[in-house]
Scaffold this active site. Structure first.
Site, PDB file in Angstrom:
ATOM      1  CG  ASP A  41      -2.308   0.421   0.959  1.00 45.81           C
ATOM      2  OD1 ASP A  41      -2.471   1.537   0.453  1.00 45.81           O
ATOM      3  OD2 ASP A  41      -3.235  -0.359   1.223  1.00 45.81           O
ATOM      4  CG  ASP A  42      -0.485   4.705   0.474  1.00 48.47           C
ATOM      5  OD1 ASP A  42      -1.352   4.163  -0.227  1.00 48.47           O
ATOM      6  OD2 ASP A  42      -0.763   5.578   1.320  1.00 48.47           O
ATOM      7  CG  HIS A  87     -10.762  -0.382  -0.759  1.00 42.88           C
ATOM      8  ND1 HIS A  87     -11.745  -0.078   0.157  1.00 42.88           N
ATOM      9  CD2 HIS A  87      -9.805   0.562  -0.610  1.00 42.88           C
ATOM     10  CE1 HIS A  87     -11.407   1.018   0.816  1.00 42.88           C
ATOM     11  NE2 HIS A  87     -10.240   1.422   0.379  1.00 42.88           N
ATOM     12  CB  CYS A 142      -6.439   2.117  -1.654  1.00 40.62           C
ATOM     13  SG  CYS A 142      -5.158   2.946  -0.700  1.00 40.62           S
TER      14      CYS A 142
END
Length: 495
Positions: free
Chosen positions: A39-40, A137, A78
């Site tokens: 994530d990210d 998600h 996301c």
């Protein structure tokens, strides 16, 4: 003569047996797939040239596999980015830009001929599919709100043979996603929290360590199965809050961590192209709350970048454990490993802390594909690539083709060493805009009333996107704009 007649049937049978054995030996065995979503994760790794970040395991996988240096996501948030990944489709309506895109478009549909995701297609073709953590998600793959009871509704109802998660002391997936080391989370503490933490804990003192333990145990089980597997492992960090065990913070000297090379608002743009870091600033106990009119101090900016780097190193260690286990189980030689960052993140760049823009910092993310095929190893792929290209690429690496039409193009030929016949372009969508990335330029058009609506950046001369040159290069804008508009399939209407 009699002896010859006796030997002939034997020789014929032996020849036939050897032929069959040779044929079976040459038949390609379907590769396993270990897909790691982080994530990210922007391109802030040693493999991408960052001399400060400690990411030895991802760097090693990149050196053995293919490092994609120009990978761009479809949507810098996301859920929508993962919708594009799973379906191989670019957005065609506003819903596809939202975090609940998967839930609204896929969750409640009955199983049909068209796979809901590339994972579903692998399952239909004999793969045993396991999801651990955040692949779609939802933090654990089930549909429920941040502060609701865990439901039994899978976000991807047809894709998984098994969906696993260990929330530990945090009890639910969403609590674990926003976890602090003491067992609390952002929701339970009513956002009265800092956006970072250096926990005096071991790796399993945060949820990503528990995810690693679960994935390692599952790999040992999968070793015993005869059918190929797809295992998706979704790690939370470096998503906010930037929480990691203190030992990963201790890898860095804060004075060595550089500040953003592009901390100012780009020239010749409208502020609506940016935002005031709302996601970041909801962490109410942060020492500062920077926005477009008030920058973070250099001291605080370094602390936050330090926290982000520590979170990367924490996840790198988890990936190292998975890689080590694959090798111990002797499964590495027939397993495709993918490391994918679901989008980038502004670390004070253009005065933004967060994603949700159509600038390079939010759209460019890490992508590493470590294929067991010798011709795909030790490569740096500079060709522009979109997230939607992963769908057909992975399927082709598994000797399959998409059952339905997708927007993405397979990159297996490029991994094989061939050059693209047409210069690839990447489309990204957000903030009422579409951004087109070519090898050299980024052109962005906003479908809004505020001017300027067109932004153009020359990445050869201005890689940090500090000056919008659209006004100075009208001929180039006119050349690129029709290509950009091809990516607008009913999503926006001109204002």
């Amino acid at each position: 003569m009699p002896n010859r007649l006796k030997k002939t049937p034997f020789l014929f049978a032996l020849t036939l047996l050897l032929t069959i054995s040779s044929s079976c030996a040459q038949e390609p065995k379907a590769p396993n797939v270990l897909f790691i979503a982080v994530d990210d994760l922007r391109t802030e790794l040693g493999a991408y040239g960052n001399p400060i970040v400690q990411s030895p395991n991802m760097d090693a996988l990149a050196s053995e596999g293919a490092l994609f240096t120009n990978h761009f996501v479809q949507v810098p948030t996301c859920g929508a980015s993962r919708y594009a990944l799973l379906t191989g489709m670019r957005p065609t309506k506003p819903l596809h830009l939202r975090n609940d895109a998967i839930e609204k478009e896929l969750t409640h549909k009955p199983e049909g001929k068209t796979p809901e995701s590339f994972i579903h297609q692998l399952k239909q073709n004999g793969y045993y599919t396991v999801g651990i953590g955040k692949i779609s998600h939802s933090a654990d793959g089930y549909v429920y709100g941040y502060e609701e009871e865990v439901s039994s509704q899978k976000e991807l109802p047809h894709s998984w043979n098994e969906l696993l998660f260990n929330p530990g002391k945090w009890e639910t997936g969403w609590n674990a996603f926003f976890a602090y080391a003491n067992g609390e989370n952002r929701q339970s503490l009513k956002k009265q929290v800092k956006p970072y933490e250096a926990g005096e804990v071991n790796d399993d003192g945060y949820p990503d360590g528990l995810t690693t333990q679960l994935a390692v145990a599952k790999l040992r089980e999968l070793k015993k199965q005869k059918q190929p597997f797809f295992m998706g492992v979704g790690f939370f960090k470096p998503h906010l809050p930037f929480n990691a065990p203190k030992k990963y913070w201790d890898l860095y000297k804060r004075d060595d961590i550089p500040l953003s090379p592009n901390p100012e608002i780009p020239k010749n743009i409208n502020l609506n192209s940016l935002h005031n870091s709302g996601e970041f600033n909801q962490y109410a106990l942060g020492e500062e709350h920077p926005n477009l009119t008030k920058q973070a101090s250099q001291e605080y900016a370094k602390k936050l970048r330090h926290a982000y780097y520590a979170s990367i190193s924490y996840i790198d260690a988890q990936i190292g454990e998975l890689w080590k286990e694959l090798k111990t189980l002797e499964m590495d030689k027939n397993t495709i490993i993918v490391i994918w960052g679901d989008h980038g993140w502004h670390l004070g760049d253009q005065r933004v802390w967060g994603k949700h823009t159509l600038f390079e910092n939010a759209l460019k993310s890490a992508l590493i594909i470590r294929s067991p095929y010798a011709s795909h190893q030790a490569k740096k792929v500079n060709t522009v690539m979109e997230t939607v290209d992963i769908y057909p690429t992975l399927l082709e690496l598994c000797n399959l083709k998409p059952k339905n039409k997708v927007d993405g193009e397979s990159y297996k030929a490029i991994l094989d060493g061939n050059q693209p016949t047409v210069a690839p372009m990447a489309y990204s969508y957000y903030r009422n805009g579409i951004s087109l990335r070519t090898e050299r330029y980024r052109l962005t058009k906003y479908y809004r009333s505020e001017n300027p609506m067109i932004e153009l950046y020359d990445h050869l001369k201005d890689p940090n996107e500090t000056v919008n040159i659209a006004h100075d290069r009208p001929n180039l804008v006119a050349e690129l704009l029709p290509k950009l508009e091809k990516g607008n399939k009913g999503l926006y209407t001109s204002k």
